[in-house]
Design a protein around this motif. Structure first.
Motif, PDB file in Angstrom:
ATOM      1  N   GLU A   1       0.093   3.942   1.252  1.00  0.00           N
ATOM      2  CA  GLU A   1       0.218   4.869   2.287  1.00  0.00           C
ATOM      3  C   GLU A   1       0.745   4.211   3.650  1.00  0.00           C
ATOM      4  OE1 GLU A   1      -1.542   7.796   2.684  1.00  0.00           O
ATOM      5  OE2 GLU A   1      -1.545   7.700   0.557  1.00  0.00           O
ATOM      6  N   CYS A   2       0.514   2.804   3.652  1.00  0.00           N
ATOM      7  CA  CYS A   2       0.794   2.203   4.964  1.00  0.00           C
ATOM      8  C   CYS A   2       1.738   0.957   5.049  1.00  0.00           C
ATOM      9  CB  CYS A   2      -0.255   1.860   5.905  1.00  0.00           C
ATOM     10  SG  CYS A   2      -1.198   0.483   5.124  1.00  0.00           S
TER      11      CYS A   2
ATOM     12  N   THR B   1       1.157  -1.934   4.011  1.00  0.00           N
ATOM     13  CA  THR B   1       0.603  -3.169   4.039  1.00  0.00           C
ATOM     14  C   THR B   1       0.461  -3.919   2.655  1.00  0.00           C
ATOM     15  OG1 THR B   1      -1.043  -2.332   5.768  1.00  0.00           O
ATOM     16  CG2 THR B   1      -1.585  -4.540   4.590  1.00  0.00           C
TER      17      THR B   1
ATOM     18  N   CYS C   1      -4.368  -0.556   0.371  1.00  0.00           N
ATOM     19  CA  CYS C   1      -4.937  -1.744   1.005  1.00  0.00           C
ATOM     20  C   CYS C   1      -6.489  -1.365   1.314  1.00  0.00           C
ATOM     21  CB  CYS C   1      -4.179  -2.036   2.282  1.00  0.00           C
ATOM     22  SG  CYS C   1      -4.165  -0.758   3.488  1.00  0.00           S
TER      23      CYS C   1
ATOM     24  N   CYS D   1       1.055  -1.138   0.039  1.00  0.00           N
ATOM     25  CA  CYS D   1       0.065  -0.258   0.029  1.00  0.00           C
ATOM     26  C   CYS D   1       0.831   1.224   0.158  1.00  0.00           C
ATOM     27  CB  CYS D   1      -0.805  -0.070   1.269  1.00  0.00           C
ATOM     28  SG  CYS D   1      -1.688   1.683   1.484  1.00  0.00           S
TER      29      CYS D   1
ATOM     30  N   CYS E   1      -6.822   1.582   4.398  1.00  0.00           N
ATOM     31  CA  CYS E   1      -6.499   2.928   3.819  1.00  0.00           C
ATOM     32  C   CYS E   1      -7.753   3.255   2.912  1.00  0.00           C
ATOM     33  CB  CYS E   1      -5.298   2.868   3.197  1.00  0.00           C
ATOM     34  SG  CYS E   1      -4.093   2.835   4.326  1.00  0.00           S
TER      35      CYS E   1
HETATM   36 ZN    ZN Z   1      -2.908   1.091   3.661  1.00  0.00          ZN
END
Ligand code: ZN
Length: 264
Positions: free
Chosen positions: A19-20, A22, A36, A17, A39
């Motif tokens: 953003e994070c 994952t 993901c 992901c 998010c």
């Molecule tokens: Zn994420």
């Protein structure tokens, strides 16, 4: 979006992901991000059906930011199918505010250019989505063929080792991680799984012999019972009770003798 960014989105082996971090295979081409589920739920916002509300944003903003139709969450409130990446809306809000303060003419030019850009992004997103689905389908078919090749190689090695082809089934090896794979079976990989697979086949063969002996024994104990009856009885051994005269029959036909006679 620059070419390296597209390449990273489409071909990176690190499928995480944006953003994070994952792990996720999901790419949203309209939002141009790998995202993901968590998010998406946190940061995607549905465009409200009620035009008077704008999720706290200027409602004109919804024409200046690409939207996706794959959904997310909007605090349980109903919205249209168009959903937006909240950070995109926030960034666009800042840009629009700045342009409006600077020059009306510059702001209007930006509105025209950006509206066309967004339409272009949404068009290409559809093409990319189709291409991506097709690419995945082709890969799935190729992987399936590679898995079959690996399994067939295993079968040939077991047959060469003396096992019959009809006693080797894929189901028997379903728990063995080294059997299903998309890579070619190397001698080293074979050495890692060979012993275990042979143990499984040996065990299965022994169980089949035991089953045949059991049926053979029961046919002597209950001569009036046909084979289907015996199989039904043996499949529910926990509930099986021998007939009343079983002990006398067994005295006349010792089990060991019956077993020996079936060993052919
Ligand atoms: Zn994420």
């Amino acid at each position: 979006m620059a070419e390296p960014a597209w390449a990273n989105l489409l071909y990176t082996p690190n499928e995480t992901c944006f953003e994070c971090d994952t792990k996720t295979k999901y790419i949203d081409f309209a939002l141009r991000r790998r995202l993901c589920l968590g998010c998406r739920k946190d940061l995607i916002r549905f465009k409200p059906k009620d035009k008077r509300t704008g999720l706290g944003f200027n409602k004109n903003l919804f024409d200046l930011v690409p939207y996706t139709e794959t959904g997310g969450s909007y605090s349980g409130r109903s919205g249209s199918y168009q959903s937006y990446w909240r950070p995109d809306l926030e960034a666009m809000q800042i840009k629009v505010d700045r342009l409006q303060q600077k020059s009306r003419e510059e702001y209007n030019d930006f509105l025209k250019t950006r509206t066309l850009e967004v339409a272009d992004i949404l068009d290409s997103a559809k093409d990319l989505q189709s291409w991506h689905i097709n690419k995945k389908r082709v890969k799935d078919v190729a992987d399936e063929r590679r898995r079959d090749d690996r399994y067939n190689d295993i079968v040939e090695r077991l047959v060469a080792a003396g096992y019959r082809r009809d006693e080797i089934t894929r189901r028997l090896f379903s728990d063995e991680k080294g059997v299903e794979g998309v890579t070619r079976l190397t001698d080293e990989a074979w050495a890692n799984i060979e012993l275990k697979l042979k143990e499984i086949l040996d065990f299965n063969r022994a169980e089949r012999i035991k089953g045949r002996r059991r049926v053979h024994t029961m046919s002597h104990i209950m001569p009036s019972c046909d084979r289907s009856c015996l199989f039904r009885s043996s499949s529910s051994r926990a509930n099986f009770s021998p007939p009343d005269n079983a002990s006398s029959v067994l005295r006349q036909h010792p089990t060991s003798l019956i077993y020996r006679s079936s060993l052919t």
